[in-house]
Write an enzyme that holds these catalytic residues in place. Structure first.
Site, PDB file in Angstrom:
ATOM      1  N   CYS A 113       4.411   2.831   3.094  1.00  0.00           N
ATOM      2  CA  CYS A 113       3.045   2.305   3.228  1.00  0.00           C
ATOM      3  C   CYS A 113       2.038   3.363   3.661  1.00  0.00           C
ATOM      4  CB  CYS A 113       3.043   1.142   4.217  1.00  0.00           C
ATOM      5  SG  CYS A 113       4.039  -0.251   3.654  1.00  0.00           S
ATOM      6  N   CYS A 138      -0.620  -3.776  11.196  1.00  0.00           N
ATOM      7  CA  CYS A 138       0.757  -4.229  11.025  1.00  0.00           C
ATOM      8  C   CYS A 138       1.081  -5.418  11.917  1.00  0.00           C
ATOM      9  CB  CYS A 138       1.718  -3.088  11.321  1.00  0.00           C
ATOM     10  SG  CYS A 138       1.589  -2.475  13.005  1.00  0.00           S
TER      11      CYS A 138
END
Length: 143
Positions: A113, A138
């Site tokens: 990511c 996150c």
């Protein structure tokens, strides 16, 4: 733990995090949130390196807060620092840093990511680049 990662792969595939925000947050939960919960267990204070200018999701973060998610006092001593402040401090005090910063990675997260940013892009453009900025957390720093 590796068993949880294997379960994640079985349920949403190796690259399932790209398919939806829910899948990506499931991945962050297994790879980041649960390990941090274990690391903070029994501690009273968590000191972060968050800065308000990093993201629209961090603009209003306080210097000190009670963080219910992990049951700790969360301290963000760099919250009002800018990029220049950070790098000046690193250079003046010879603080070790991740060499990926020298290779176009101003914000470093999990490998799938995170990508290098292009000249002129926002410093967090390489994090979850396929999502809108308001979703780029996150879950570690969002209540």
């Amino acid at each position: 733990n590796s068993e949880k990662v294997q379960e994640l792969y079985q349920s949403q595939g190796v690259n399932g995090q790209y398919e939806s925000i829910e899948n990506r947050k499931n991945c962050c939960g297994v790879r980041k949130i649960e390990p941090l919960k274990r690391a903070l267990k029994g501690l009273d204070v968590w000191i972060t390196g968050l800065r308000a200018i990093q993201s629209v999701t961090r603009i209003h973060m306080p210097l000190v807060e009670w963080y219910e998610t992990f049951g700790v006092i969360k301290v963000n001593p760099l919250i009002n620092w800018n990029e220049i402040d950070v790098w000046d401090y690193i250079k003046e005090n010879k603080v070790p840093y991740n060499k990926l910063h020298d290779k176009g990675f101003p914000s470093i997260g999990c490998a799938p990511c995170t990508r290098a940013v292009k000249d002129g892009e926002d410093i967090r453009a390489g994090r979850w680049w396929w999502e809108n900025p308001e979703h780029k957390e996150c879950g570690l720093h969002k209540k």
